[in-house]
Design an enzyme around this catalytic site. Structure first.
Site, mmCIF file in Angstrom:
data_model
loop_
_atom_site.group_PDB
_atom_site.id
_atom_site.type_symbol
_atom_site.label_atom_id
_atom_site.label_comp_id
_atom_site.label_asym_id
_atom_site.label_seq_id
_atom_site.Cartn_x
_atom_site.Cartn_y
_atom_site.Cartn_z
ATOM 1 N N SER A 47 -7.201 -29.924 -7.110
ATOM 2 C CA SER A 47 -6.670 -30.634 -6.403
ATOM 3 C C SER A 47 -5.246 -29.566 -5.883
ATOM 4 O O SER A 47 -5.130 -30.509 -4.526
ATOM 5 C CB SER A 47 -6.650 -31.577 -6.644
ATOM 6 O OG SER A 47 -5.757 -32.271 -7.745
ATOM 7 N N ASP A 194 1.514 -40.117 -7.179
ATOM 8 C CA ASP A 194 1.228 -39.968 -8.665
ATOM 9 C C ASP A 194 1.917 -39.099 -9.361
ATOM 10 O O ASP A 194 2.278 -39.052 -10.236
ATOM 11 C CB ASP A 194 -0.358 -39.391 -8.243
ATOM 12 C CG ASP A 194 -0.257 -38.134 -7.169
ATOM 13 O OD1 ASP A 194 0.188 -37.439 -7.224
ATOM 14 O OD2 ASP A 194 -1.840 -37.804 -7.108
ATOM 15 N N HIS A 197 0.564 -34.591 -7.240
ATOM 16 C CA HIS A 197 0.950 -33.761 -6.507
ATOM 17 C C HIS A 197 1.384 -33.685 -5.071
ATOM 18 O O HIS A 197 1.629 -34.819 -4.956
ATOM 19 C CB HIS A 197 -0.925 -34.362 -5.456
ATOM 20 C CG HIS A 197 -1.419 -34.634 -6.535
ATOM 21 N ND1 HIS A 197 -2.190 -35.341 -7.663
ATOM 22 C CD2 HIS A 197 -2.865 -33.342 -6.584
ATOM 23 C CE1 HIS A 197 -3.701 -35.146 -7.734
ATOM 24 N NE2 HIS A 197 -3.207 -33.675 -7.663
#
Length: 224
Positions: A47, A194, A197
């Protein structure tokens, strides 16, 4: 491979394996202006490289491609990242990515292995197999390392980091970039809520940090 054919195969992979399939490499054949051959670099990651939570243009692959092109390199950086992927997942889908014949590969896996506390020995075996298979095909490779979260303890952190230094020593032809999130990890100004990322600013820094080693990677591609 034609885009239509790749689309059918990509749909099959997604249906059977549950992967978020990356775009194909078929367009990377000739530069749009008819000049130098366009080079395709596939970024095999998770990701982070796939730009989770970001617009496509803000993701690391798009920003890296823009920097390379601005520097005069006819390069297409292909997003071969799948959110949530571990080193085992990347290993299992490697042949699907290679079927479209990239000119070089950036290997950026391992982050999810660390987040899940997977055994470092298992991660080492998966990444070593990927590197060996890429070497067998004669593909130039850049490997980006990763660090484990500090909450897993110092011993695990040292063992996890040692995966990448060991692989780099065992594969001297591979360009080694020690930490994918150098200067980004832990900085709230460069990460999404978060704290994992990168946000657009963080992704831009990631691309800038990788520019020099990726240009070294380009120099290893025959007739590039």
């Amino acid at each position: 491979m034609s885009p239509l054919r790749y689309g059918r195969r990509a749909a099959l992979v997604k249906a059977l394996a549950g992967f978020a399939v990356f775009p194909g490499l078929a367009a990377a054949a000739v530069a749009p202006n008819g000049g130098a051959r366009e080079i395709a670099i596939a970024m095999l990651g998770d990701s982070i490289t796939a730009g989770y939570g970001l617009a496509r243009a803000d993701g690391p692959t798009a920003q890296l491609e823009s920097l390379l092109r601005a520097a005069g390199n006819p390069v297409r950086v292909v997003d071969a990242g799948v959110s949530g992927d571990t080193s085992a997942g990347g290993r299992s889908r490697l042949d699907w990515m290679l079927a479209d014949k990239p000119d070089a590969v950036i290997l950026a896996l391992g982050g999810n292995d660390g987040l899940r506390g997977l055994p470092p020995g298992q991660t080492y075996v998966n990444l070593a197999d990927i590197l060996d298979r890429l070497a067998a095909r004669g593909l130039p490779v850049m490997m980006a390392g990763m660090l484990a979260p500090p909450n897993l303890g110092a011993d695990y952190g040292r063992e996890f980091a040692a995966i990448f230094t060991r692989l780099a020593a065992e594969h001297p032809a591979v360009i080694f970039y020690p930490f994918l999130l150098e200067g980004i990890a832990g900085d709230p100004a460069l990460n999404q809520a978060d704290r994992i990322h990168p946000n657009p600013r963080g992704a831009a820094l990631l691309a800038r940090n990788m520019l020099a080693p990726v240009e070294r990677l380009l120099a290893l591609i025959p007739d590039a």
